[in-house]
Motif scaffolding. Structure first.
Motif, PDB file in Angstrom:
ATOM      1  N   ALA A  16       0.781  -1.143   0.124  1.00 39.49           N
ATOM      2  CA  ALA A  16      -0.106  -0.124   0.047  1.00 39.49           C
ATOM      3  C   ALA A  16       0.801   1.092   0.021  1.00 39.49           C
ATOM      4  N   ALA A  17       1.898   1.389   0.694  1.00 34.10           N
ATOM      5  CA  ALA A  17       2.737   2.384   0.637  1.00 34.10           C
ATOM      6  C   ALA A  17       3.493   2.499  -0.503  1.00 34.10           C
ATOM      7  N   ILE A  18       3.784   1.663  -1.397  1.00 30.71           N
ATOM      8  CA  ILE A  18       4.169   1.961  -2.697  1.00 30.71           C
ATOM      9  C   ILE A  18       3.247   2.567  -3.612  1.00 30.71           C
ATOM     10  N   MET A  19       1.910   2.148  -3.530  1.00 27.61           N
ATOM     11  CA  MET A  19       0.910   2.690  -4.369  1.00 27.61           C
ATOM     12  C   MET A  19       0.806   4.323  -3.714  1.00 27.61           C
ATOM     13  N   VAL A  20       0.948   4.536  -2.544  1.00 24.65           N
ATOM     14  CA  VAL A  20       0.738   5.994  -2.050  1.00 24.65           C
ATOM     15  C   VAL A  20       1.954   6.768  -2.466  1.00 24.65           C
TER      16      VAL A  20
END
Length: 298
Positions: free
Chosen positions: A231-235
């Motif tokens: 999820a952090a990569i998407m953010v």
């Protein structure tokens, strides 16, 4: 169905060829091919699609691979448990859980036990609540860490002296980054990346939906996840804002991301659980006693 043949099957599935598997197993190709053919005949299903240089698992083969891995894991675990029944305490402990800062408490117990019992080995399995519960029910895990509210009817459990704090991870250059906390109205018009745990309905209760209120169905949830790292990569790529818990995504000064807690504050308790009527190994019993001695119990 022989256990040895299941190991043969798994080796072939892993190597992707009869030749490679035969070399690894130190058996002849005709012998291995015959064993696999007998297995297919016994099950009445075709397990492989064969070509001149490789093999591909059929749907039935993929199902058998999953079940065979579970069986092999269980047999290995039983062997390890009986092997640990010696004067010197040793063995393997299997612990499953999601991403949570509460793993520090597990780590502290492991650290102290390691000094006294250096021959105990620890195996951590990461997954969401459903993954962990499934492996607990199959006896593949000794302990699981579940986020409240969870169905604890099948388990013995202890409350862990920690709570996960929910909030939003965002880029530091995002408009909401200027706020100290995030309110429900702030999330109405932004693309959200939500944890499936946050969206899950448990006992007709969803803490995040209750926190958000009557406009919950208006949220623009564009992505769901079960691992906050992804999820952090998407953010970071500007996809949206991630609803997650604190301290599992890098939001340090060196990071492009920051965390802002929800307001009103939303927290989730945690339980360490083990299956009712399960006979724990000597090593797992020692781990449980150590945990109970360190932390408050229920």
């Amino acid at each position: 169905m022989e256990f040895r043949v299941l190991r043969y099957f798994l080796t072939v599935a892993r190597e992707g060829s009869i030749t490679g598997a035969a070399n690894f197993l130190n058996v002849t190709q005709p012998t291995l091919s015959r064993q696999l053919k007998d297995l297919e005949e016994e099950l009445g299903k075709k397990l492989f699609t064969r070509s001149s240089h490789s093999i591909i698992l059929t749907d039935e083969g993929m199902l058998l691979r999953k079940r065979a891995e579970e069986i092999v894991d269980m047999v290995d675990k039983v062997a390890e448990e009986f092997g640990s029944m010696e004067e010197t305490l040793k063995g393997d402990i299997y612990i499953g859980g999601g991403e949570t800062d509460a793993m520090k408490q597990i780590a502290r117990v492991v650290r102290d036990l390691q000094i006294r019992y250096p021959n105990i080995r620890y195996h951590l399995y990461s997954g969401n609540e459903d993954d962990v519960a499934e492996r607990l029910d199959k006896g593949l895990l000794d302990f699981g860490i579940l986020i409240q509210p969870a169905d604890l009817s099948k388990y013995n459990y202890l409350n862990m002296p920690a709570k996960d704090v929910w909030g939003v991870v965002m880029r530091k250059d995002s408009p909401l980054a200027s706020k100290d906390t995030i309110q429900a109205a702030d999330l109405l018009d932004v693309p959200l990346i939500c944890s499936r745990q946050a969206l899950k309905q448990t006992f007709s209760k969803n803490e995040f939906a209750d926190w958000f209120g009557e406009d919950f169905d208006k949220l623009n949830i564009i992505t769901t996840y079960n691992l906050a790292f992804n999820a952090a990569i998407m953010v970071e790529e500007g996809i949206g804002y991630a609803v997650t818990i604190d301290k599992i995504v890098n939001t340090s000064n060196d990071s492009n991301l920051c965390f802002r807690p929800l307001n009103p504050r939303l927290e989730s308790g945690l339980n360490i659980v083990w299956k009712k009527h399960q006979v724990l190994s000597a090593a797992a019993n020692m781990f449980l006693k150590e945990f109970q001695s360190k932390f408050s119990t229920v």
